[in-house]
Scaffold this active site. Structure first.
Site, PDB file in Angstrom:
ATOM      1  N   ASN A   1       0.808  -1.223   0.000  1.00 12.21           N
ATOM      2  CA  ASN A   1       0.000   0.000   0.000  1.00 12.21           C
ATOM      3  C   ASN A   1       0.841   1.273   0.000  1.00 12.21           C
ATOM      4  O   ASN A   1       0.388   2.323   0.460  1.00 12.21           O
ATOM      5  CB  ASN A   1      -0.963   0.007   1.193  1.00 12.21           C
ATOM      6  CG  ASN A   1      -1.872  -1.204   1.227  1.00 12.21           C
ATOM      7  OD1 ASN A   1      -2.425  -1.590   0.198  1.00 12.21           O
ATOM      8  ND2 ASN A   1      -2.007  -1.818   2.396  1.00 12.21           N
ATOM      9  N   ARG A   2       2.066   1.149  -0.478  1.00 13.36           N
ATOM     10  CA  ARG A   2       3.005   2.276  -0.534  1.00 13.36           C
ATOM     11  C   ARG A   2       3.352   2.828   0.846  1.00 13.36           C
ATOM     12  O   ARG A   2       3.870   3.942   0.970  1.00 13.36           O
ATOM     13  CB  ARG A   2       2.445   3.409  -1.408  1.00 13.36           C
ATOM     14  CG  ARG A   2       2.258   3.031  -2.875  1.00 13.36           C
ATOM     15  CD  ARG A   2       3.602   2.683  -3.522  1.00 13.36           C
ATOM     16  NE  ARG A   2       3.496   2.518  -4.954  1.00 13.36           N
ATOM     17  CZ  ARG A   2       3.256   1.347  -5.576  1.00 13.36           C
ATOM     18  NH1 ARG A   2       3.065   0.252  -4.838  1.00 13.36           N
ATOM     19  NH2 ARG A   2       3.212   1.278  -6.882  1.00 13.36           N
ATOM     20  N   LEU A   3       3.077   2.062   1.897  1.00 14.12           N
ATOM     21  CA  LEU A   3       3.433   2.484   3.254  1.00 14.12           C
ATOM     22  C   LEU A   3       4.803   1.911   3.601  1.00 14.12           C
ATOM     23  O   LEU A   3       4.956   1.063   4.488  1.00 14.12           O
ATOM     24  CB  LEU A   3       2.357   2.039   4.250  1.00 14.12           C
ATOM     25  CG  LEU A   3       0.984   2.662   4.020  1.00 14.12           C
ATOM     26  CD1 LEU A   3      -0.033   2.118   5.024  1.00 14.12           C
ATOM     27  CD2 LEU A   3       1.064   4.185   4.114  1.00 14.12           C
TER      28      LEU A   3
END
Length: 215
Positions: A192-194
């Site tokens: 989630n691009r985290l």
């Protein structure tokens, strides 16, 4: 030409970074990560790194160079001192080097101060290079404009004849720079691009402050 790249997607899920589980010494983490990258068959040159400098025209510029040595003193690469990057560093030693290993979903960003290493160290490395690479250092007036490829080929032929059966001395204008780190950032891709981003900065008591950065 009009290219829409908005559909490019990749999921990152090969690892994580927890500041409570990693070493207090950033060089130790770098060494561990580098060894993994060396052993990864998907990575051709684990020591390829992006070097960012501030040019004499005030613009930042990046290019790929090869890391040839690292230790507690810093990260060493070699170049022509009169090249664009050599002159940029001589004017402003603040640089950034970074490693990106896509198959591992990892990146390391290191800010530091670049300084020339000793001529003795540069000469020792120069002598270890293949003969063709030694000649190449003489042939290329790196970053200068030339009329054609033939200029390089002709100069190479002249030098091959001149040094046939002889040792090739290191050019005075060629040698190494050492980047002494002032910060490390370790990046591990996450879902989630985290992504995990852990930064190390030096403290007044010769240790390192560890911070987690928002992705």
């Amino acid at each position: 030409m009009n290219r829409d790249l908005t559909d490019y997607r990749k999921s990152y899920n090969k690892g994580y970074l927890n500041e409570n589980e990693i070493s207090d010494a950033p060089l130790s983490i770098f060494s561990d990560w580098f060894k993994v990258a060396e052993e990864d068959e998907a990575i051709d040159e684990a020591n390829a790194m992006t070097l960012g400098t501030i040019g004499l025209d005030g613009f930042p510029r990046t290019r790929i160079v090869l890391l040839k040595h690292y230790d507690d003193k810093g990260f060493v690469f070699y170049t022509n001192y009169t090249s664009e990057k050599g002159e940029a560093i001589s004017n402003n030693g603040r640089v950034c080097i970074s490693f990106f290993w896509p198959s591992l979903e990892r990146q390391v960003i290191i800010q530091g101060i670049a300084e020339k290493i000793s001529d003795e160290q540069s000469t020792a490395y120069y002598k270890s290079r293949p003969r063709g690479s030694q000649l190449g250092a003489w042939v290329s007036d790196q970053s200068a404009v030339i009329d054609s490829r033939a200029v390089l080929e002709e100069k190479l032929q002249i030098l091959e004849t001149r040094y046939q059966g002889k040792s090739i001395p290191k050019p005075d204008f060629w040698g190494g720079f050492r980047v002494k780190p002032v910060s490390f950032e370790f990046w591990q891709g996450r879902e989630n691009r985290l992504h995990d981003r852990i930064r190390y900065t030096p403290t007044s008591n010769s240790s390192w402050k560890i911070d987690r950065l928002s992705p």
